[in-house]
Scaffold this active site. Structure first.
Site, PDB file in Angstrom:
ATOM      1  NE  ARG A 167      -3.668  -2.364  -0.150  1.00 40.78           N
ATOM      2  CZ  ARG A 167      -3.368  -3.448  -0.860  1.00 40.78           C
ATOM      3  NH1 ARG A 167      -2.265  -3.501  -1.584  1.00 40.78           N
ATOM      4  NH2 ARG A 167      -4.165  -4.487  -0.866  1.00 40.78           N
TER       5      ARG A 167
ATOM      6  CB  SER B 255      -9.589  -0.988   3.119  1.00 42.51           C
ATOM      7  OG  SER B 255     -10.096  -2.164   2.522  1.00 42.51           O
TER       8      SER B 255
ATOM      9  CD  GLU C 283      -5.835   0.308   2.142  1.00 40.88           C
ATOM     10  OE1 GLU C 283      -6.487   0.075   1.113  1.00 40.88           O
ATOM     11  OE2 GLU C 283      -5.437  -0.591   2.917  1.00 40.88           O
TER      12      GLU C 283
END
Length: 295
Positions: A168, A217, A287
């Site tokens: 990520r 998310s 995130e």
């Protein structure tokens, strides 16, 4: 006095960003700029003698714009940066192309490896920036290189290795705007590709609140476990602050129930982060990006 560079594209002052985000919250951009093309963007960056703060904006799918808005210039690459073309057995894709649109293009042209994009909201540029992934695949698996421009107006290229993809995130310089992404092509069967895309869509609709005002998310998964499991274990499924709540369907998704502010959402995320740490000893990492000023 604010002096803006002369450009061919479009400026808007005190521009409301709320309608561009999936959460439908947040304040205004002091200046909103949509460049006509790469040369127009370069011209703006070179002329930015006042060093106005710059933020880039994609599809608004994994971001919270704080209620106080954003100082300086918000740059959004529009349709002119969304082309898809074949060159030398590679796909050259503009960074503002939606992940979903690229997935559909690849299915129509029997190109495999892009099926997972159908389940990731947002743009190609944003996907590279966070090494977005789902259902066993990530951007690092399909990117060959990118073309970008830095805030000084220099055009640059970075190979997959130079991008330094991580979970990520990546190792790219911060003051960078991705313009194009070059992907490798692997031929497949259109019907099989479509079947896989349908499987992904069905899985998403049954496990994620895709019809709600959400940003995907909220937290990245810690190594060895799932964020939603830790949130559930802490008793926070459905937990609510103001107009924001953790989804009952998937408790790693925050939802704007209709009247949430950006503060409600950020406060909720911070509260969940704190409580999970107290319960499990694990600090969840955001995130979803949070940018802008507090009011």
């Amino acid at each position: 006095m604010l002096i803006l560079p002369i450009v061919k594209g479009e400026y808007k002052k005190d521009y409301n960003l709320k309608h561009l985000t999936w959460f439908k919250v947040g304040g205004n951009a002091e200046i909103f700029f949509k460049p006509l093309d790469s040369e127009d963007l370069k011209s703006f960056l070179i002329q930015n003698k006042q060093k106005l703060p710059i933020k880039t904006f994609g599809a608004g799918s994994n971001i919270i714009i704080r209620d106080g808005g954003i100082e300086g210039v918000v740059i959004k690459l529009g349709q002119n940066f969304s082309n898809i073309e074949f060159i030398d057995n590679h796909l050259i894709v503009g960074s503002s192309c939606l992940n979903y649109n690229l997935a559909k293009f690849c299915q129509a042209n029997a190109i495999s490896g892009f099926e997972f994009l159908v389940g990731i909201p947002g743009t190609i540029g944003g996907g590279v920036a966070m090494n977005a992934g789902a259902y066993g695949s990530e951007f690092k698996d399909i990117v060959v290189q990118i073309e970008a421009i830095d805030f000084a107006g220099n055009f640059l290229t970075f190979t997959n290795e130079e991008i330094g993809f991580k979970y990520r995130s990546n190792n790219l310089p911060k003051n960078l705007i991705i313009l194009k992404v070059i992907f490798k092509i692997n031929k497949g069967d259109s019907e099989n590709i479509l079947l896989r895309m349908n499987e992904i869509n069905n899985a998403r609709s049954s496990t994620q609140p895709i019809k709600e005002r959400t940003g995907g998310s909220t937290f990245a998964n810690p190594e060895g476990c799932k964020s939603w499991e830790l949130i559930d274990k802490a008793g926070l499924r459905g937990y609510r602050i103001g107009g924001a709540s953790m989804s009952e369907l998937h408790c790693n998704f925050m939802i704007n129930n209709g009247d949430a502010t950006a503060k409600d959402l950020e406060d909720l995320g911070n509260f969940v982060q704190q409580k999970v740490c107290e319960d499990s000893g694990v600090k969840l990492e955001w995130e979803i990006k949070r940018i802008g000023r507090h009011p």
